[in-house]
Write a protein that holds these residues in place. Structure first.
Motif, PDB file in Angstrom:
ATOM      1  N   SER A  59       0.823  -1.203   0.000  1.00 63.25           N
ATOM      2  CA  SER A  59       0.000   0.000   0.000  1.00 63.25           C
ATOM      3  C   SER A  59       0.861   1.260   0.000  1.00 63.25           C
ATOM      4  CB  SER A  59      -0.920  -0.010   1.225  1.00 63.25           C
ATOM      5  OG  SER A  59      -1.718   1.152   1.254  1.00 63.25           O
ATOM      6  N   LYS A  60       1.955   1.249   0.786  1.00 67.57           N
ATOM      7  CA  LYS A  60       2.851   2.407   0.828  1.00 67.57           C
ATOM      8  C   LYS A  60       3.533   2.633  -0.516  1.00 67.57           C
ATOM      9  CE  LYS A  60       3.859   2.132   5.780  1.00 67.57           C
ATOM     10  NZ  LYS A  60       4.900   1.838   6.797  1.00 67.57           N
ATOM     11  N   HIS A  61       3.915   1.530  -1.207  1.00 70.57           N
ATOM     12  CA  HIS A  61       4.549   1.659  -2.515  1.00 70.57           C
ATOM     13  C   HIS A  61       3.629   2.370  -3.499  1.00 70.57           C
ATOM     14  CE1 HIS A  61       7.724  -1.813  -2.079  1.00 70.57           C
ATOM     15  NE2 HIS A  61       7.922  -0.797  -1.237  1.00 70.57           N
ATOM     16  N   VAL A  62       2.368   1.961  -3.511  1.00 68.50           N
ATOM     17  CA  VAL A  62       1.419   2.555  -4.448  1.00 68.50           C
ATOM     18  C   VAL A  62       1.164   4.017  -4.081  1.00 68.50           C
ATOM     19  CG1 VAL A  62      -0.939   2.472  -5.347  1.00 68.50           C
ATOM     20  CG2 VAL A  62       0.373   0.352  -5.029  1.00 68.50           C
ATOM     21  N   ALA A  63       1.065   4.291  -2.785  1.00 64.66           N
ATOM     22  CA  ALA A  63       0.827   5.668  -2.353  1.00 64.66           C
ATOM     23  C   ALA A  63       1.982   6.579  -2.771  1.00 64.66           C
ATOM     24  CB  ALA A  63       0.638   5.707  -0.835  1.00 64.66           C
ATOM     25  N   LYS A  64       3.210   6.094  -2.633  1.00 62.59           N
ATOM     26  CA  LYS A  64       4.361   6.889  -3.045  1.00 62.59           C
ATOM     27  C   LYS A  64       4.368   7.108  -4.552  1.00 62.59           C
ATOM     28  CE  LYS A  64       7.464   5.604   0.774  1.00 62.59           C
ATOM     29  NZ  LYS A  64       8.730   4.903   1.142  1.00 62.59           N
ATOM     30  N   LEU A  65       3.962   6.087  -5.300  1.00 62.77           N
ATOM     31  CA  LEU A  65       3.903   6.227  -6.754  1.00 62.77           C
ATOM     32  C   LEU A  65       2.865   7.267  -7.148  1.00 62.77           C
ATOM     33  CD1 LEU A  65       4.802   5.233  -9.562  1.00 62.77           C
ATOM     34  CD2 LEU A  65       3.061   3.439  -9.386  1.00 62.77           C
ATOM     35  N   GLU A  66       1.722   7.245  -6.478  1.00 61.03           N
ATOM     36  CA  GLU A  66       0.674   8.220  -6.770  1.00 61.03           C
ATOM     37  C   GLU A  66       1.148   9.639  -6.473  1.00 61.03           C
ATOM     38  OE1 GLU A  66      -3.506   5.801  -6.166  1.00 61.03           O
ATOM     39  OE2 GLU A  66      -2.424   6.483  -4.374  1.00 61.03           O
ATOM     40  N   ARG A  67       1.873   9.806  -5.363  1.00 65.28           N
ATOM     41  CA  ARG A  67       2.381  11.140  -5.037  1.00 65.28           C
ATOM     42  C   ARG A  67       3.398  11.607  -6.076  1.00 65.28           C
ATOM     43  NH1 ARG A  67       2.232   9.103   0.297  1.00 65.28           N
ATOM     44  NH2 ARG A  67       4.486   8.674   0.285  1.00 65.28           N
ATOM     45  N   ALA A  68       4.234  10.682  -6.533  1.00 67.59           N
ATOM     46  CA  ALA A  68       5.239  11.048  -7.530  1.00 67.59           C
ATOM     47  C   ALA A  68       4.594  11.439  -8.855  1.00 67.59           C
ATOM     48  CB  ALA A  68       6.215   9.887  -7.743  1.00 67.59           C
ATOM     49  N   LEU A  69       3.493  10.769  -9.186  1.00 67.58           N
ATOM     50  CA  LEU A  69       2.810  11.060 -10.453  1.00 67.58           C
ATOM     51  C   LEU A  69       1.834  12.227 -10.327  1.00 67.58           C
ATOM     52  CD1 LEU A  69       2.026   7.397 -11.595  1.00 67.58           C
ATOM     53  CD2 LEU A  69       3.720   8.935 -12.608  1.00 67.58           C
ATOM     54  N   GLY A  70       1.429  12.507  -9.105  1.00 68.73           N
ATOM     55  CA  GLY A  70       0.421  13.549  -8.889  1.00 68.73           C
ATOM     56  C   GLY A  70      -0.944  13.138  -9.395  1.00 68.73           C
ATOM     57  N   ALA A  71      -1.252  11.853  -9.300  1.00 69.14           N
ATOM     58  CA  ALA A  71      -2.553  11.347  -9.783  1.00 69.14           C
ATOM     59  C   ALA A  71      -2.936  10.116  -8.981  1.00 69.14           C
ATOM     60  CB  ALA A  71      -2.473  10.992 -11.266  1.00 69.14           C
ATOM     61  N   ARG A  72      -4.225   9.953  -8.753  1.00 63.14           N
ATOM     62  CA  ARG A  72      -4.721   8.758  -8.067  1.00 63.14           C
ATOM     63  C   ARG A  72      -4.866   7.640  -9.089  1.00 63.14           C
ATOM     64  NH1 ARG A  72      -6.688   7.315  -3.335  1.00 63.14           N
ATOM     65  NH2 ARG A  72      -6.524   9.434  -2.541  1.00 63.14           N
ATOM     66  N   LEU A  73      -4.273   6.490  -8.771  1.00 65.37           N
ATOM     67  CA  LEU A  73      -4.276   5.353  -9.691  1.00 65.37           C
ATOM     68  C   LEU A  73      -5.323   4.305  -9.325  1.00 65.37           C
ATOM     69  CD1 LEU A  73      -0.407   4.824  -9.988  1.00 65.37           C
ATOM     70  CD2 LEU A  73      -1.894   6.114 -11.530  1.00 65.37           C
ATOM     71  N   LEU A  74      -5.617   4.198  -8.026  1.00 64.68           N
ATOM     72  CA  LEU A  74      -6.555   3.185  -7.553  1.00 64.68           C
ATOM     73  C   LEU A  74      -7.705   3.839  -6.801  1.00 64.68           C
ATOM     74  CD1 LEU A  74      -4.046   0.524  -6.150  1.00 64.68           C
ATOM     75  CD2 LEU A  74      -5.379   0.339  -8.264  1.00 64.68           C
ATOM     76  N   GLN A  75      -8.896   3.299  -7.015  1.00 70.15           N
ATOM     77  CA  GLN A  75     -10.068   3.713  -6.246  1.00 70.15           C
ATOM     78  C   GLN A  75     -10.267   2.690  -5.154  1.00 70.15           C
ATOM     79  OE1 GLN A  75     -11.825   6.639  -6.995  1.00 70.15           O
ATOM     80  NE2 GLN A  75     -12.644   6.266  -4.953  1.00 70.15           N
ATOM     81  N   ARG A  76     -10.070   3.090  -3.910  1.00 70.40           N
ATOM     82  CA  ARG A  76     -10.128   2.172  -2.791  1.00 70.40           C
ATOM     83  C   ARG A  76     -11.501   2.222  -2.140  1.00 70.40           C
ATOM     84  NH1 ARG A  76      -5.427   4.691  -3.405  1.00 70.40           N
ATOM     85  NH2 ARG A  76      -3.425   3.642  -3.027  1.00 70.40           N
ATOM     86  N   SER A  77     -11.993   1.054  -1.770  1.00 68.84           N
ATOM     87  CA  SER A  77     -13.221   0.957  -0.974  1.00 68.84           C
ATOM     88  C   SER A  77     -13.050  -0.214  -0.030  1.00 68.84           C
ATOM     89  CB  SER A  77     -14.447   0.762  -1.872  1.00 68.84           C
ATOM     90  OG  SER A  77     -14.451  -0.548  -2.416  1.00 68.84           O
ATOM     91  N   THR A  78     -13.972  -0.354   0.890  1.00 66.89           N
ATOM     92  CA  THR A  78     -13.872  -1.458   1.855  1.00 66.89           C
ATOM     93  C   THR A  78     -14.091  -2.802   1.192  1.00 66.89           C
ATOM     94  OG1 THR A  78     -16.218  -1.181   2.381  1.00 66.89           O
ATOM     95  CG2 THR A  78     -14.616  -0.014   3.779  1.00 66.89           C
ATOM     96  N   ARG A  79     -14.712  -2.799   0.014  1.00 67.45           N
ATOM     97  CA  ARG A  79     -15.058  -4.065  -0.620  1.00 67.45           C
ATOM     98  C   ARG A  79     -14.127  -4.457  -1.756  1.00 67.45           C
ATOM     99  NH1 ARG A  79     -21.420  -3.622  -1.756  1.00 67.45           N
ATOM    100  NH2 ARG A  79     -21.046  -5.756  -2.436  1.00 67.45           N
ATOM    101  N   LYS A  80     -13.573  -3.474  -2.493  1.00 66.57           N
ATOM    102  CA  LYS A  80     -12.724  -3.834  -3.626  1.00 66.57           C
ATOM    103  C   LYS A  80     -11.853  -2.655  -4.041  1.00 66.57           C
ATOM    104  CE  LYS A  80     -15.989  -2.573  -7.294  1.00 66.57           C
ATOM    105  NZ  LYS A  80     -16.658  -3.008  -8.516  1.00 66.57           N
ATOM    106  N   LEU A  81     -10.872  -2.972  -4.885  1.00 60.52           N
ATOM    107  CA  LEU A  81     -10.032  -1.976  -5.521  1.00 60.52           C
ATOM    108  C   LEU A  81     -10.366  -1.903  -7.007  1.00 60.52           C
ATOM    109  CD1 LEU A  81      -6.458  -2.755  -4.092  1.00 60.52           C
ATOM    110  CD2 LEU A  81      -7.921  -0.824  -3.494  1.00 60.52           C
TER     111      LEU A  81
END
Length: 320
Positions: free
Chosen positions: A39-61
């Protein structure tokens, strides 16, 4: 992501695995890391790109629009990484498996066959299937790994590794030349019984070069046959003279049963021996092992053109 670091590549790989698996837990298990790290890897990638890549919910990605676009490129990167790892692994693997090889019949008998015992002793896990043919075999269509070809111009769609030059010599027995005269120039061959190879010498013309000089001689004789062994047999029997590759006559030149009366003249059909294979076979350990063995054993110039066979020449070749 210009100037990407190893951490950046790890983040890209993690994102690709999460996108493929649809969850952090499944991707983390495949990568051998904790879900929180993924999760931290993806979050860092999103910050580096300046864009959200995944839509997170309690049930699915799910992938966002930006995530889908980015994943298309990431998937190719991951595939290249996996192929590169496989290539390195194959280079380190012990050579093994079946290798399909094609070459002309005379070369198989006089060069390949004598070196096989030493090859199998070194590489016991490789099995060879050698098919001899004088026609140009399509490696991809007919399922061959390697072709050993004597040619002046290898096919451009193949990777061709040069092994050595192949010389062609006019040869005959001392007794024949004592009876009919020793030719001093190629033109003198017009008066001799020249045993022909009709598939390689069109219209019974033998061509020779010496430095920048070229000579074409119209020859004729009592035998035309597209078989090197048959021509050599009749030359040894004193029937006439033949123009033959030196690998097929080197032994007889050394023991005196044949002589080459025109040592300064080179057969015009001289060519190079190549190991040719398809580009996608480049990383094959068994192919590389066989070709390296050929290069090591044959030498350049080849052992059959030297007065004394080198120390690494196959024992069988020394006895022939």
């Amino acid at each position: 992501m210009s100037g990407a670091t190893m951490d950046d590549l790890n983040h890209v790989l993690t994102f690709a695995r999460v996108a493929q698996a649809g969850s952090f837990a499944a991707a983390a298990e495949r990568l051998g890391i904790a879900p929180s790290v993924a999760s931290k890897h993806v979050a860092k990638l999103e910050r580096a790109l300046g864009a959200r890549l995944l839509q997170r919910s309690t049930r699915k990605l799910s992938l966002t629009e930006a995530g889908r676009a980015y994943y298309e490129h990431c998937a190719r990167i991951v595939e290249e990484l996996e192929q590169s790892r496989a290539a390195v692994a194959s280079l380190q693997a012990e050579p093994g498996g079946r290798l399909r090889v094609t070459c002309i019949n005379s070369f198989a008998g006089w060069v390949i066959a004598p070196m096989l015992p030493a090859f199998f002793e070194r590489y016991p896990k490789i099995a060879l299937e050698i098919v001899t043919s004088d026609r140009m075999i399509d490696l991809a269509e007919e399922g061959f790994d390697l072709a050993l070809r004597i040619t002046g111009s290898p096919q451009p769609n193949l990777v061709a590794r040069r092994i050595t030059e192949v010389r062609f010599l006019v040869v005959g027995t001392p007794e024949y030349f004592a009876r009919y005269g020793m030719p001093e120039t190629p033109s003198d061959l017009a008066r001799h019984n020249c045993l022909g190879f009709p598939l390689s010498v069109a219209e019974h013309v033998w061509r020779f070069t010496r430095g920048g000089e070229q000579v074409a001689v119209n020859v004729g004789g009592s035998l035309d046959i597209n078989n090197v062994d048959a021509l050599r047999y009749n030359a040894l029997a004193g029937v006439g003279v033949a123009l033959l590759p030196s690998f097929a006559v080197g032994k007889y030149l050394r023991d005196g049963r044949l002589v080459a009366p025109l040592p300064d003249w080179r057969g015009f059909n001289e060519s190079t021996l190549y190991a040719a294979y398809l580009p996608n076979r480049y990383g094959s350990p068994k192919l590389r092992a066989f070709v390296d063995f050929l290069v090591e054993t044959i030498g350049d110039p080849p052992y059959w053109d030297t007065l004394d066979l080198p120390a690494n020449a196959p024992v069988a070749a020394r006895r022939r």
